[in-house]
Scaffold this motif. Sequence first.
Motif, PDB file in Angstrom:
ATOM      1  N   VAL A  45       0.810  -1.226   0.000  1.00 40.22           N
ATOM      2  CA  VAL A  45       0.000   0.000   0.000  1.00 40.22           C
ATOM      3  C   VAL A  45       0.842   1.274   0.000  1.00 40.22           C
ATOM      4  O   VAL A  45       0.613   2.175  -0.823  1.00 40.22           O
ATOM      5  N   PRO A  46       1.844   1.416   0.890  1.00 44.32           N
ATOM      6  CA  PRO A  46       2.631   2.660   0.878  1.00 44.32           C
ATOM      7  C   PRO A  46       3.385   2.901  -0.426  1.00 44.32           C
ATOM      8  O   PRO A  46       3.410   4.033  -0.929  1.00 44.32           O
ATOM      9  N   LEU A  47       4.004   1.860  -0.991  1.00 39.93           N
ATOM     10  CA  LEU A  47       4.807   2.059  -2.200  1.00 39.93           C
ATOM     11  C   LEU A  47       3.941   2.326  -3.430  1.00 39.93           C
ATOM     12  O   LEU A  47       4.280   3.184  -4.261  1.00 39.93           O
ATOM     13  N   VAL A  48       2.832   1.611  -3.554  1.00 42.07           N
ATOM     14  CA  VAL A  48       1.921   1.876  -4.671  1.00 42.07           C
ATOM     15  C   VAL A  48       1.329   3.278  -4.525  1.00 42.07           C
ATOM     16  O   VAL A  48       1.219   4.020  -5.514  1.00 42.07           O
ATOM     17  N   SER A  49       0.959   3.647  -3.309  1.00 42.25           N
ATOM     18  CA  SER A  49       0.414   4.987  -3.058  1.00 42.25           C
ATOM     19  C   SER A  49       1.442   6.061  -3.369  1.00 42.25           C
ATOM     20  O   SER A  49       1.099   7.117  -3.928  1.00 42.25           O
ATOM     21  N   PHE A  50       2.700   5.794  -3.028  1.00 41.30           N
ATOM     22  CA  PHE A  50       3.765   6.754  -3.315  1.00 41.30           C
ATOM     23  C   PHE A  50       3.885   6.983  -4.820  1.00 41.30           C
ATOM     24  O   PHE A  50       3.981   8.123  -5.288  1.00 41.30           O
ATOM     25  N   GLY A  51       3.879   5.886  -5.591  1.00 41.48           N
ATOM     26  CA  GLY A  51       3.947   6.023  -7.042  1.00 41.48           C
ATOM     27  C   GLY A  51       2.758   6.780  -7.593  1.00 41.48           C
ATOM     28  O   GLY A  51       2.902   7.611  -8.507  1.00 41.48           O
ATOM     29  N   TYR A  52       1.586   6.516  -7.043  1.00 46.59           N
ATOM     30  CA  TYR A  52       0.360   7.199  -7.485  1.00 46.59           C
ATOM     31  C   TYR A  52       0.438   8.698  -7.200  1.00 46.59           C
ATOM     32  O   TYR A  52       0.091   9.532  -8.046  1.00 46.59           O
ATOM     33  N   LEU A  53       0.926   9.039  -6.015  1.00 49.71           N
ATOM     34  CA  LEU A  53       0.963  10.443  -5.602  1.00 49.71           C
ATOM     35  C   LEU A  53       2.026  11.247  -6.343  1.00 49.71           C
ATOM     36  O   LEU A  53       1.774  12.384  -6.746  1.00 49.71           O
ATOM     37  N   ILE A  54       3.215  10.666  -6.528  1.00 47.82           N
ATOM     38  CA  ILE A  54       4.267  11.448  -7.184  1.00 47.82           C
ATOM     39  C   ILE A  54       3.944  11.711  -8.652  1.00 47.82           C
ATOM     40  O   ILE A  54       4.408  12.694  -9.231  1.00 47.82           O
ATOM     41  N   SER A  55       3.130  10.847  -9.247  1.00 52.73           N
ATOM     42  CA  SER A  55       2.756  11.060 -10.645  1.00 52.73           C
ATOM     43  C   SER A  55       1.803  12.237 -10.800  1.00 52.73           C
ATOM     44  O   SER A  55       1.589  12.723 -11.914  1.00 52.73           O
ATOM     45  N   HIS A  56       1.233  12.718  -9.665  1.00 55.19           N
ATOM     46  CA  HIS A  56       0.323  13.862  -9.707  1.00 55.19           C
ATOM     47  C   HIS A  56       0.996  15.157  -9.257  1.00 55.19           C
ATOM     48  O   HIS A  56       0.335  16.188  -9.150  1.00 55.19           O
ATOM     49  N   THR A  57       2.289  15.083  -8.973  1.00 57.21           N
ATOM     50  CA  THR A  57       2.988  16.292  -8.563  1.00 57.21           C
ATOM     51  C   THR A  57       3.192  17.219  -9.756  1.00 57.21           C
ATOM     52  O   THR A  57       3.163  16.787 -10.915  1.00 57.21           O
ATOM     53  N   LYS A  58       3.412  18.468  -9.464  1.00 58.24           N
ATOM     54  CA  LYS A  58       3.594  19.472 -10.519  1.00 58.24           C
ATOM     55  C   LYS A  58       4.814  19.155 -11.373  1.00 58.24           C
ATOM     56  O   LYS A  58       4.790  19.301 -12.609  1.00 58.24           O
ATOM     57  N   LEU A  59       5.888  18.709 -10.715  1.00 60.24           N
ATOM     58  CA  LEU A  59       7.126  18.400 -11.434  1.00 60.24           C
ATOM     59  C   LEU A  59       6.924  17.235 -12.399  1.00 60.24           C
ATOM     60  O   LEU A  59       7.389  17.276 -13.540  1.00 60.24           O
ATOM     61  N   ALA A  60       6.228  16.182 -11.934  1.00 56.98           N
ATOM     62  CA  ALA A  60       5.990  15.015 -12.790  1.00 56.98           C
ATOM     63  C   ALA A  60       5.091  15.371 -13.967  1.00 56.98           C
ATOM     64  O   ALA A  60       5.271  14.864 -15.078  1.00 56.98           O
ATOM     65  N   THR A  61       4.129  16.254 -13.726  1.00 53.82           N
ATOM     66  CA  THR A  61       3.214  16.671 -14.800  1.00 53.82           C
ATOM     67  C   THR A  61       3.932  17.543 -15.826  1.00 53.82           C
ATOM     68  O   THR A  61       3.729  17.408 -17.036  1.00 53.82           O
ATOM     69  N   GLN A  62       4.795  18.417 -15.324  1.00 53.77           N
ATOM     70  CA  GLN A  62       5.507  19.342 -16.210  1.00 53.77           C
ATOM     71  C   GLN A  62       6.522  18.615 -17.082  1.00 53.77           C
ATOM     72  O   GLN A  62       6.699  18.952 -18.263  1.00 53.77           O
ATOM     73  N   TYR A  63       7.195  17.635 -16.506  1.00 53.42           N
ATOM     74  CA  TYR A  63       8.203  16.872 -17.251  1.00 53.42           C
ATOM     75  C   TYR A  63       7.750  15.413 -17.371  1.00 53.42           C
ATOM     76  O   TYR A  63       8.472  14.491 -16.990  1.00 53.42           O
TER      77      TYR A  63
END
Length: 219
Positions: free
Chosen positions: A165-183
């Motif tokens: 749960v924590p690692l899958v959630s981490f991947g899910y959350l970082i993909s929605h960050t501004k940096l991940a969206t921009q690049y």
Amino acid sequence: MEQLYQLAQAMIHNDLAVLSNPNVTLMVSGVILFFLVMENGFIPTAFLPGDTLLILTGVLISQDILHMGIVPLLMVATFIGTALGYLQGYFLGHTQTYHNLLAHIDDKHQQKAHYLIDKYGILTLLIARYIPFVRTIYPYIIGATGISRSRFLMINVVSSILWIVPLVSFGYLISHTKLATQYQTQFMSIIIYLPVALLLIGVATLIYKWLSKKSPYKP
């Protein structure tokens, strides 16, 4: 191999025509689940990149490539892998085969596993999940000690959840960050190729160790 390369390119470039194909989704899910069973259950495949695969899964869920329903399957795959490791230790713990299997793992990882077991007992599995190699050899060692199967299986369930749960959630959350969206292109490249790079390094290390043992240096 060519299909995997095409799949990676499709994910990097967000080619939804390829990624929305049910056959592609099924292949990706199958590979991830298979790797989790193998990494957690068999010492020779302890080098497989479990942590990064779980983070990648979270990213793929956020991209609507994989469905959230895969999360329970990840828990089941992890549980099964660890249970297989325990059973191998339980039945082979007093044989030479057991020691031959452990010989695949560096002494430092074995020492760390024994240290954690001496300090925390069976609860070590809650900690060991986040330590590569240690999470693979731990069930072997615990199985060889003859600890109650029912107690081990209960801890196995809890630790599987607390790892997935924590690692899958981490991947899910970082993909929605501004940096991940921009690049997004660069972000997807890193997320996809990191587990691939770790896998290749693991295979190369395994081959090197095998060749070293087969042809020892003689001065």
